[in-house]
Design a protein around this motif. Structure first.
Motif, PDB file in Angstrom:
ATOM      1  N   MET A   1       0.845  -1.214   0.000  1.00  0.00           N
ATOM      2  CA  MET A   1       0.000   0.000   0.000  1.00  0.00           C
ATOM      3  C   MET A   1       0.865   1.243   0.000  1.00  0.00           C
ATOM      4  O   MET A   1       1.830   1.327   0.762  1.00  0.00           O
ATOM      5  CB  MET A   1      -0.856   0.019   1.288  1.00  0.00           C
ATOM      6  N   LEU A   2       0.486   2.191  -0.848  1.00  0.00           N
ATOM      7  CA  LEU A   2       1.234   3.452  -0.857  1.00  0.00           C
ATOM      8  C   LEU A   2       0.887   4.250   0.392  1.00  0.00           C
ATOM      9  O   LEU A   2      -0.256   4.267   0.845  1.00  0.00           O
ATOM     10  CB  LEU A   2       0.882   4.267  -2.098  1.00  0.00           C
ATOM     11  N   LYS A   3       1.911   4.919   0.903  1.00  0.00           N
ATOM     12  CA  LYS A   3       1.723   5.716   2.126  1.00  0.00           C
ATOM     13  C   LYS A   3       0.873   6.946   1.802  1.00  0.00           C
ATOM     14  O   LYS A   3       1.053   7.567   0.766  1.00  0.00           O
ATOM     15  CB  LYS A   3       3.129   6.139   2.570  1.00  0.00           C
ATOM     16  N   LYS A   4      -0.077   7.283   2.691  1.00  0.00           N
ATOM     17  CA  LYS A   4      -0.859   8.505   2.493  1.00  0.00           C
ATOM     18  C   LYS A   4       0.028   9.707   2.796  1.00  0.00           C
ATOM     19  O   LYS A   4       0.819   9.656   3.749  1.00  0.00           O
ATOM     20  CB  LYS A   4      -2.066   8.513   3.426  1.00  0.00           C
ATOM     21  N   ILE A   5      -0.118  10.750   2.002  1.00  0.00           N
ATOM     22  CA  ILE A   5       0.734  11.924   2.199  1.00  0.00           C
ATOM     23  C   ILE A   5      -0.117  13.188   2.353  1.00  0.00           C
ATOM     24  O   ILE A   5      -1.331  13.164   2.167  1.00  0.00           O
ATOM     25  CB  ILE A   5       1.730  12.122   1.023  1.00  0.00           C
ATOM     26  N   VAL A   6       0.567  14.274   2.712  1.00  0.00           N
ATOM     27  CA  VAL A   6      -0.058  15.605   2.737  1.00  0.00           C
ATOM     28  C   VAL A   6       0.463  16.363   1.516  1.00  0.00           C
ATOM     29  O   VAL A   6       1.672  16.400   1.273  1.00  0.00           O
ATOM     30  CB  VAL A   6       0.306  16.369   4.033  1.00  0.00           C
ATOM     31  N   ILE A   7      -0.461  16.926   0.748  1.00  0.00           N
ATOM     32  CA  ILE A   7      -0.074  17.716  -0.434  1.00  0.00           C
ATOM     33  C   ILE A   7      -0.453  19.171  -0.166  1.00  0.00           C
ATOM     34  O   ILE A   7      -1.635  19.496   0.040  1.00  0.00           O
ATOM     35  CB  ILE A   7      -0.787  17.191  -1.705  1.00  0.00           C
ATOM     36  N   GLY A 125      -3.540  11.991   3.801  1.00  0.00           N
ATOM     37  CA  GLY A 125      -4.539  11.761   2.759  1.00  0.00           C
ATOM     38  C   GLY A 125      -5.327  13.029   2.478  1.00  0.00           C
ATOM     39  O   GLY A 125      -6.553  12.997   2.328  1.00  0.00           O
ATOM     40  N   ILE A 126      -4.618  14.155   2.414  1.00  0.00           N
ATOM     41  CA  ILE A 126      -5.299  15.444   2.265  1.00  0.00           C
ATOM     42  C   ILE A 126      -4.560  16.324   1.259  1.00  0.00           C
ATOM     43  O   ILE A 126      -3.325  16.269   1.161  1.00  0.00           O
ATOM     44  CB  ILE A 126      -5.394  16.138   3.661  1.00  0.00           C
ATOM     45  N   VAL A 127      -5.339  17.090   0.498  1.00  0.00           N
ATOM     46  CA  VAL A 127      -4.767  18.121  -0.376  1.00  0.00           C
ATOM     47  C   VAL A 127      -5.311  19.443   0.146  1.00  0.00           C
ATOM     48  O   VAL A 127      -6.530  19.621   0.225  1.00  0.00           O
ATOM     49  CB  VAL A 127      -5.220  17.967  -1.851  1.00  0.00           C
ATOM     50  N   GLU A 142       4.745  16.055   2.593  1.00  0.00           N
ATOM     51  CA  GLU A 142       5.582  15.237   1.704  1.00  0.00           C
ATOM     52  C   GLU A 142       5.687  15.852   0.314  1.00  0.00           C
ATOM     53  O   GLU A 142       6.646  15.615  -0.410  1.00  0.00           O
ATOM     54  CB  GLU A 142       5.000  13.819   1.582  1.00  0.00           C
ATOM     55  N   LEU A 143       4.657  16.624  -0.089  1.00  0.00           N
ATOM     56  CA  LEU A 143       4.721  17.278  -1.404  1.00  0.00           C
ATOM     57  C   LEU A 143       4.230  18.720  -1.274  1.00  0.00           C
ATOM     58  O   LEU A 143       3.141  18.972  -0.747  1.00  0.00           O
ATOM     59  CB  LEU A 143       3.841  16.531  -2.424  1.00  0.00           C
ATOM     60  N   LYS A 144       5.078  19.640  -1.733  1.00  0.00           N
ATOM     61  CA  LYS A 144       4.709  21.064  -1.694  1.00  0.00           C
ATOM     62  C   LYS A 144       4.783  21.642  -3.101  1.00  0.00           C
ATOM     63  O   LYS A 144       5.758  21.405  -3.816  1.00  0.00           O
ATOM     64  CB  LYS A 144       5.688  21.841  -0.802  1.00  0.00           C
ATOM     65  N   LEU A 145       3.743  22.389  -3.459  1.00  0.00           N
ATOM     66  CA  LEU A 145       3.710  23.009  -4.789  1.00  0.00           C
ATOM     67  C   LEU A 145       3.477  24.493  -4.635  1.00  0.00           C
ATOM     68  O   LEU A 145       2.772  24.925  -3.703  1.00  0.00           O
ATOM     69  CB  LEU A 145       2.569  22.410  -5.606  1.00  0.00           C
ATOM     70  N   VAL A 216       0.667  17.292 -11.241  1.00  0.00           N
ATOM     71  CA  VAL A 216       0.599  17.205  -9.774  1.00  0.00           C
ATOM     72  C   VAL A 216       0.349  15.753  -9.326  1.00  0.00           C
ATOM     73  O   VAL A 216       0.935  15.291  -8.351  1.00  0.00           O
ATOM     74  CB  VAL A 216      -0.470  18.171  -9.203  1.00  0.00           C
ATOM     75  N   VAL A 217      -0.487  15.021 -10.085  1.00  0.00           N
ATOM     76  CA  VAL A 217      -0.730  13.614  -9.731  1.00  0.00           C
ATOM     77  C   VAL A 217       0.582  12.834  -9.861  1.00  0.00           C
ATOM     78  O   VAL A 217       0.927  12.014  -9.003  1.00  0.00           O
ATOM     79  CB  VAL A 217      -1.852  12.996 -10.605  1.00  0.00           C
ATOM     80  N   ARG A 218       1.336  13.117 -10.931  1.00  0.00           N
ATOM     81  CA  ARG A 218       2.615  12.421 -11.141  1.00  0.00           C
ATOM     82  C   ARG A 218       3.568  12.709  -9.963  1.00  0.00           C
ATOM     83  O   ARG A 218       4.168  11.789  -9.394  1.00  0.00           O
ATOM     84  CB  ARG A 218       3.233  12.914 -12.456  1.00  0.00           C
ATOM     85  N   LEU A 219       3.652  13.981  -9.572  1.00  0.00           N
ATOM     86  CA  LEU A 219       4.524  14.337  -8.436  1.00  0.00           C
ATOM     87  C   LEU A 219       4.028  13.679  -7.143  1.00  0.00           C
ATOM     88  O   LEU A 219       4.820  13.240  -6.308  1.00  0.00           O
ATOM     89  CB  LEU A 219       4.568  15.866  -8.260  1.00  0.00           C
ATOM     90  N   SER A 220       2.705  13.609  -6.986  1.00  0.00           N
ATOM     91  CA  SER A 220       2.142  12.997  -5.773  1.00  0.00           C
ATOM     92  C   SER A 220       2.507  11.520  -5.707  1.00  0.00           C
ATOM     93  O   SER A 220       2.923  11.007  -4.654  1.00  0.00           O
ATOM     94  CB  SER A 220       0.613  13.111  -5.756  1.00  0.00           C
ATOM     95  N   LEU A 221       2.370  10.820  -6.849  1.00  0.00           N
ATOM     96  CA  LEU A 221       2.687   9.387  -6.856  1.00  0.00           C
ATOM     97  C   LEU A 221       4.167   9.172  -6.548  1.00  0.00           C
ATOM     98  O   LEU A 221       4.522   8.267  -5.789  1.00  0.00           O
ATOM     99  CB  LEU A 221       2.302   8.763  -8.203  1.00  0.00           C
ATOM    100  N   SER A 222       5.031  10.039  -7.088  1.00  0.00           N
ATOM    101  CA  SER A 222       6.465   9.919  -6.783  1.00  0.00           C
ATOM    102  C   SER A 222       6.706  10.098  -5.294  1.00  0.00           C
ATOM    103  O   SER A 222       7.481   9.361  -4.686  1.00  0.00           O
ATOM    104  CB  SER A 222       7.286  11.010  -7.488  1.00  0.00           C
ATOM    105  N   ALA A 223       6.015  11.089  -4.690  1.00  0.00           N
ATOM    106  CA  ALA A 223       6.200  11.331  -3.250  1.00  0.00           C
ATOM    107  C   ALA A 223       5.691  10.149  -2.436  1.00  0.00           C
ATOM    108  O   ALA A 223       6.290   9.763  -1.432  1.00  0.00           O
ATOM    109  CB  ALA A 223       5.481  12.621  -2.838  1.00  0.00           C
ATOM    110  N   MET A 224       4.594   9.521  -2.887  1.00  0.00           N
ATOM    111  CA  MET A 224       4.059   8.359  -2.154  1.00  0.00           C
ATOM    112  C   MET A 224       5.019   7.181  -2.251  1.00  0.00           C
ATOM    113  O   MET A 224       5.270   6.487  -1.273  1.00  0.00           O
ATOM    114  CB  MET A 224       2.717   7.937  -2.755  1.00  0.00           C
ATOM    115  N   VAL A 225       5.552   6.956  -3.456  1.00  0.00           N
ATOM    116  CA  VAL A 225       6.483   5.838  -3.655  1.00  0.00           C
ATOM    117  C   VAL A 225       7.757   6.098  -2.845  1.00  0.00           C
ATOM    118  O   VAL A 225       8.273   5.200  -2.175  1.00  0.00           O
ATOM    119  CB  VAL A 225       6.803   5.663  -5.162  1.00  0.00           C
TER     120      VAL A 225
END
Ligand code: DC
Length: 232
Positions: A1-7, A125-127, A142-145, A216-225
């Motif tokens: 399972m991918l880890k839930k992150i904060v975006i 698990g929040i944006v 984990e991900l900042k834009l 942004v989805v691509r960056l999010s998936l990279s941050a989760m992985v």
């Protein structure tokens, strides 16, 4: 399972933060929180109750009466509620836009909102989009834009949004409001708008919403992985 992150998505007004954040959250199955809507709801209350922003006692008293919450509407959109009533339409009016930056400079207002925002992000698990999400609310996200776009593009987009809500506002008035909010949001003492040093900057001037969302989805998936690799 991918880890839930904060975006965390920050940037100037009308750069497409909310549209991007909402769609990314939908794709990832995350919760979307529009932190600007919270400041707008507080501003609406202040306007309707004639709260003098220069009077700290009045501000504190008003804050004790205000409850801002979110709920998902029948259409599946996240809507902001002020003391139990949906104010999603009212908070987008120009009268609120004209006053919100001033209200957002107040320390007690920021403390109350940031406290609530952190609670909402506790389980990840929040944006969340806003001005200080990557710098103050979730410095460990984990991900900042950081979104930018040129002023005229932003003004056209905002005017179109207002027209969709049947509010006709001249372009020069929209430009003036955006410039004034940029100025107040970036120069205030409390949590000014600035790019976090570890944020990815995305200029949305010549990019479609779909392209923005895909990036942004691509960056999010990279941050989760990356999170999974770090913890496994
Ligand atoms: O994102 P928006 O344009 O709806 O935000 C409205 C105002 O709220 C913006 O001019 C500044 C303020 N704001 C803030 O100070 N901090 C945030 N995290 C989000 C918004």
């Amino acid at each position: 399972m991918l880890k839930k992150i904060v975006i965390a998505i920050d940037g100037y007004s009308a750069c497409g933060k909310s549209t991007t954040a909402r769609e990314v959250a939908r794709i990832l199955g995350y919760r979307y929180i529009d932190s600007g809507a919270m400041y707008r709801a507080v501003t609406l209350y202040f306007l309707e109750h004639h709260v003098a922003v220069t009077n700290p006692k009045e501000v504190d008293r008003a804050l004790q009466q205000i409850r801002v919450s979110f709920a998902v509407s029948r259409k599946g959109n996240s809507e902001v509620f002020l003391n139990g009533l949906s104010v999603e339409q009212e908070i987008r009016q120009m009268r609120v836009s004209a006053a919100v930056s001033q209200v957002s400079t107040l320390k007690p207002v920021r403390l109350a909102m940031v406290d609530q925002q952190r609670k909402m992000g506790k389980h990840k698990g929040i944006v969340m989009d806003g001005r200080d999400i990557g710098t103050v609310v979730f410095p460990e996200a984990e991900l900042k834009l950081f979104l930018t776009a040129d002023l005229l593009t932003r003004a056209f987009r905002r005017q179109r949004e207002l027209l969709e809500r049947d509010e006709m506002v001249d372009l020069d008035q929209v430009i003036e409001n955006l410039m004034e909010r940029d100025r107040i949001d970036s120069s205030r003492t409390e949590s000014p708008l600035k790019k976090a040093s570890d944020a990815h900057e995305i200029n949305t001037t010549h990019v479609t919403i779909d392209e923005q969302v895909d990036e942004v989805v691509r960056l999010s998936l990279s941050a989760m992985v990356a999170g999974r690799t770090a913890t496994s």
